[in-house]
Motif scaffolding. Structure first.
Motif, PDB file in Angstrom:
ATOM      1  N   GLN A 181       0.835  -1.190   0.000  1.00 63.36           N
ATOM      2  CA  GLN A 181       0.000   0.000   0.000  1.00 63.36           C
ATOM      3  C   GLN A 181       0.873   1.244   0.000  1.00 63.36           C
ATOM      4  OE1 GLN A 181      -3.226  -0.166   2.929  1.00 63.36           O
ATOM      5  NE2 GLN A 181      -2.723  -2.303   3.205  1.00 63.36           N
ATOM      6  N   LEU A 182       0.388   2.295  -0.640  1.00 65.70           N
ATOM      7  CA  LEU A 182       1.158   3.522  -0.723  1.00 65.70           C
ATOM      8  C   LEU A 182       0.966   4.354   0.541  1.00 65.70           C
ATOM      9  CD1 LEU A 182       0.390   4.597  -4.388  1.00 65.70           C
ATOM     10  CD2 LEU A 182       2.335   3.284  -3.531  1.00 65.70           C
ATOM     11  N   PHE A 183       2.069   4.826   1.074  1.00 67.14           N
ATOM     12  CA  PHE A 183       2.037   5.699   2.243  1.00 67.14           C
ATOM     13  C   PHE A 183       2.973   6.855   1.958  1.00 67.14           C
ATOM     14  CE2 PHE A 183       3.057   7.354   6.369  1.00 67.14           C
ATOM     15  CZ  PHE A 183       1.918   7.157   7.130  1.00 67.14           C
ATOM     16  N   GLY A 184       2.531   8.056   2.280  1.00 59.40           N
ATOM     17  CA  GLY A 184       3.401   9.185   1.978  1.00 59.40           C
ATOM     18  C   GLY A 184       2.878  10.480   2.536  1.00 59.40           C
ATOM     19  N   ALA A 185       3.460  11.568   2.064  1.00 55.41           N
ATOM     20  CA  ALA A 185       3.075  12.912   2.492  1.00 55.41           C
ATOM     21  C   ALA A 185       2.663  13.702   1.260  1.00 55.41           C
ATOM     22  CB  ALA A 185       4.233  13.604   3.197  1.00 55.41           C
ATOM     23  N   VAL A 186       1.513  14.324   1.317  1.00 55.99           N
ATOM     24  CA  VAL A 186       1.024  15.177   0.235  1.00 55.99           C
ATOM     25  C   VAL A 186       1.038  16.617   0.727  1.00 55.99           C
ATOM     26  CG1 VAL A 186      -0.897  15.694  -1.305  1.00 55.99           C
ATOM     27  CG2 VAL A 186      -0.460  13.324  -0.636  1.00 55.99           C
ATOM     28  N   THR A 187       1.773  17.470   0.027  1.00 54.02           N
ATOM     29  CA  THR A 187       1.854  18.883   0.387  1.00 54.02           C
ATOM     30  C   THR A 187       0.924  19.679  -0.518  1.00 54.02           C
ATOM     31  OG1 THR A 187       4.148  18.643   1.096  1.00 54.02           O
ATOM     32  CG2 THR A 187       3.370  20.877   0.631  1.00 54.02           C
ATOM     33  N   THR A 188       0.015  20.426   0.079  1.00 54.51           N
ATOM     34  CA  THR A 188      -0.953  21.224  -0.660  1.00 54.51           C
ATOM     35  C   THR A 188      -0.919  22.650  -0.141  1.00 54.51           C
ATOM     36  OG1 THR A 188      -2.859  21.025   0.823  1.00 54.51           O
ATOM     37  CG2 THR A 188      -2.401  19.146  -0.620  1.00 54.51           C
ATOM     38  N   VAL A 189      -1.706  23.503  -0.746  1.00 52.83           N
ATOM     39  CA  VAL A 189      -1.788  24.886  -0.283  1.00 52.83           C
ATOM     40  C   VAL A 189      -2.403  24.970   1.108  1.00 52.83           C
ATOM     41  CG1 VAL A 189      -1.902  25.850  -2.605  1.00 52.83           C
ATOM     42  CG2 VAL A 189      -4.011  25.170  -1.452  1.00 52.83           C
ATOM     43  N   HIS A 190      -3.039  23.880   1.565  1.00 56.32           N
ATOM     44  CA  HIS A 190      -3.673  23.857   2.883  1.00 56.32           C
ATOM     45  C   HIS A 190      -2.801  23.189   3.941  1.00 56.32           C
ATOM     46  CE1 HIS A 190      -7.304  25.210   0.902  1.00 56.32           C
ATOM     47  NE2 HIS A 190      -7.232  24.187   0.079  1.00 56.32           N
ATOM     48  N   GLY A 191      -1.624  22.727   3.556  1.00 61.79           N
ATOM     49  CA  GLY A 191      -0.751  22.067   4.507  1.00 61.79           C
ATOM     50  C   GLY A 191      -0.290  20.718   3.993  1.00 61.79           C
ATOM     51  N   THR A 192       0.419  19.969   4.850  1.00 54.11           N
ATOM     52  CA  THR A 192       0.941  18.652   4.494  1.00 54.11           C
ATOM     53  C   THR A 192       0.176  17.582   5.265  1.00 54.11           C
ATOM     54  OG1 THR A 192       3.144  19.537   4.047  1.00 54.11           O
ATOM     55  CG2 THR A 192       2.987  17.176   4.478  1.00 54.11           C
ATOM     56  N   PHE A 193      -0.195  16.524   4.544  1.00 62.21           N
ATOM     57  CA  PHE A 193      -1.002  15.456   5.124  1.00 62.21           C
ATOM     58  C   PHE A 193      -0.283  14.133   4.931  1.00 62.21           C
ATOM     59  CE2 PHE A 193      -3.658  18.884   3.617  1.00 62.21           C
ATOM     60  CZ  PHE A 193      -4.481  19.152   4.700  1.00 62.21           C
ATOM     61  N   ASP A 194      -0.081  13.396   6.036  1.00 65.01           N
ATOM     62  CA  ASP A 194       0.598  12.101   5.997  1.00 65.01           C
ATOM     63  C   ASP A 194      -0.427  10.978   6.114  1.00 65.01           C
ATOM     64  OD1 ASP A 194       2.878  13.614   6.059  1.00 65.01           O
ATOM     65  OD2 ASP A 194       3.302  13.251   8.178  1.00 65.01           O
ATOM     66  N   GLY A 195      -0.165   9.868   5.430  1.00 58.71           N
ATOM     67  CA  GLY A 195      -1.038   8.720   5.597  1.00 58.71           C
ATOM     68  C   GLY A 195      -1.055   7.808   4.387  1.00 58.71           C
ATOM     69  N   ILE A 196      -1.961   6.829   4.435  1.00 55.57           N
ATOM     70  CA  ILE A 196      -2.167   5.935   3.307  1.00 55.57           C
ATOM     71  C   ILE A 196      -2.743   6.739   2.155  1.00 55.57           C
ATOM     72  CG2 ILE A 196      -3.494   3.943   2.496  1.00 55.57           C
ATOM     73  CD1 ILE A 196      -3.346   2.837   5.339  1.00 55.57           C
ATOM     74  N   MET A 197      -2.249   6.467   0.933  1.00 59.97           N
ATOM     75  CA  MET A 197      -2.628   7.272  -0.219  1.00 59.97           C
ATOM     76  C   MET A 197      -3.401   6.444  -1.238  1.00 59.97           C
ATOM     77  SD  MET A 197       1.027   9.235  -0.713  1.00 59.97           S
ATOM     78  CE  MET A 197       0.414  10.326  -1.990  1.00 59.97           C
ATOM     79  N   ALA A 198      -4.325   7.104  -1.930  1.00 60.55           N
ATOM     80  CA  ALA A 198      -5.072   6.479  -3.021  1.00 60.55           C
ATOM     81  C   ALA A 198      -5.290   7.528  -4.101  1.00 60.55           C
ATOM     82  CB  ALA A 198      -6.406   5.934  -2.538  1.00 60.55           C
ATOM     83  N   TRP A 199      -5.136   7.106  -5.349  1.00 60.43           N
ATOM     84  CA  TRP A 199      -5.297   8.006  -6.485  1.00 60.43           C
ATOM     85  C   TRP A 199      -6.698   7.839  -7.050  1.00 60.43           C
ATOM     86  CZ3 TRP A 199      -0.584   9.166  -5.130  1.00 60.43           C
ATOM     87  CH2 TRP A 199       0.079  10.227  -5.748  1.00 60.43           C
ATOM     88  N   ASP A 200      -7.578   8.788  -6.745  1.00 62.93           N
ATOM     89  CA  ASP A 200      -8.915   8.789  -7.332  1.00 62.93           C
ATOM     90  C   ASP A 200      -9.646   7.470  -7.097  1.00 62.93           C
ATOM     91  OD1 ASP A 200     -10.938  10.152  -8.579  1.00 62.93           O
ATOM     92  OD2 ASP A 200     -10.389   9.513 -10.584  1.00 62.93           O
TER      93      ASP A 200
END
Length: 225
Positions: A181-200
């Motif tokens: 499973q993909l786990f990572g950090a997504v940085t957006t204009v609202h901040g950075t979010f860590d966790g399990i990731m899913a694309w759409d």
């Protein structure tokens, strides 16, 4: 699916492949009496407890208990295209069709469901608090192929028409779950979010691919792993 401009950056940590109890788990019984227990994926989309089972209520609204004026008032409040002319609101649905109550949409987290009973196109959704919902369609979750990852590590693809019941449960220790499973950090204009990731809701695992186009028009597909 690659949607440019949505993600500012996405960083996969080293050793990002994880097997997590966050995935849907349960036992499926087919109409011929066979049972399959393991991690469950819904038609290559939903695989986590926090995702939703969607459908449409099988029961139409019953307004017979209301008097005529109340029924008319309820129907008059149904949503639809509107035009604002000064202080007057014109509801176009009244011009072109008889107002009708729309079927109730069902969206329940898999983690809140105890079991599903499938019969003749309908699904009885029994929640963990004992209450029931009945759906007769309205979503590709009903009719989907179901993937099960068994104790032997083998994946089995079950056709919806074969399924009689699905009873959800906690995964026992040592049982194989969906790997990588993909786990990572997504940085957006609202901040950075860590966790399990899913694309759409489609790509969730390291052996799936990120698709897009290069500037010269060449198609690009890269495994997340």
């Amino acid at each position: 699916m690659l949607k440019m401009g949505v993600l500012v950056s996405a960083l996969l940590f080293g050793g990002s492949a994880v097997a997590s109890p966050a995935v849907i788990f349960g036992t499926i019984e087919t109409e011929d009496g066979k049972t399959y227990t393991g991690a469950i994926s819904w038609d290559g989309e939903e695989a986590y407890w926090v995702q939703h089972f969607n459908g449409r209520s099988a029961y139409p609204f019953d307004l017979s208990a209301f008097d005529a004026d109340t029924r008319d008032e309820i129907l008059d409040q149904q949503p639809g295209p509107q035009i604002e002319l000064g202080s007057t609101t014109i509801e176009l649905v009244k011009w072109f069709s008889k107002p009708e109550l729309r079927p109730t949409e069902i969206a329940v987290e898999f983690g809140a469901i105890d079991r599903l009973d499938v019969s003749r196109g309908r699904v009885v959704i029994t929640l963990r608090d004992g209450s029931e919902l009945i759906s007769d369609g309205g979503s590709n979750d009903i009719g989907a192929d179901i993937l099960v990852l068994g104790a032997d590590g083998a994946e089995r693809d079950l056709d919806w028409d074969e399924i009689e019941t699905i009873v959800f449960s906690e995964a026992p220790a040592g049982h194989p779950l969906w790997p990588d499973q993909l786990f990572g950090a997504v940085t957006t204009v609202h901040g950075t979010f860590d966790g399990i990731m899913a694309w759409d809701s489609d790509e969730r695992f390291a052996d799936e691919e990120l698709d897009g186009d290069l500037p010269d028009g060449e198609e690009l597909s890269i495994e997340f792993g």
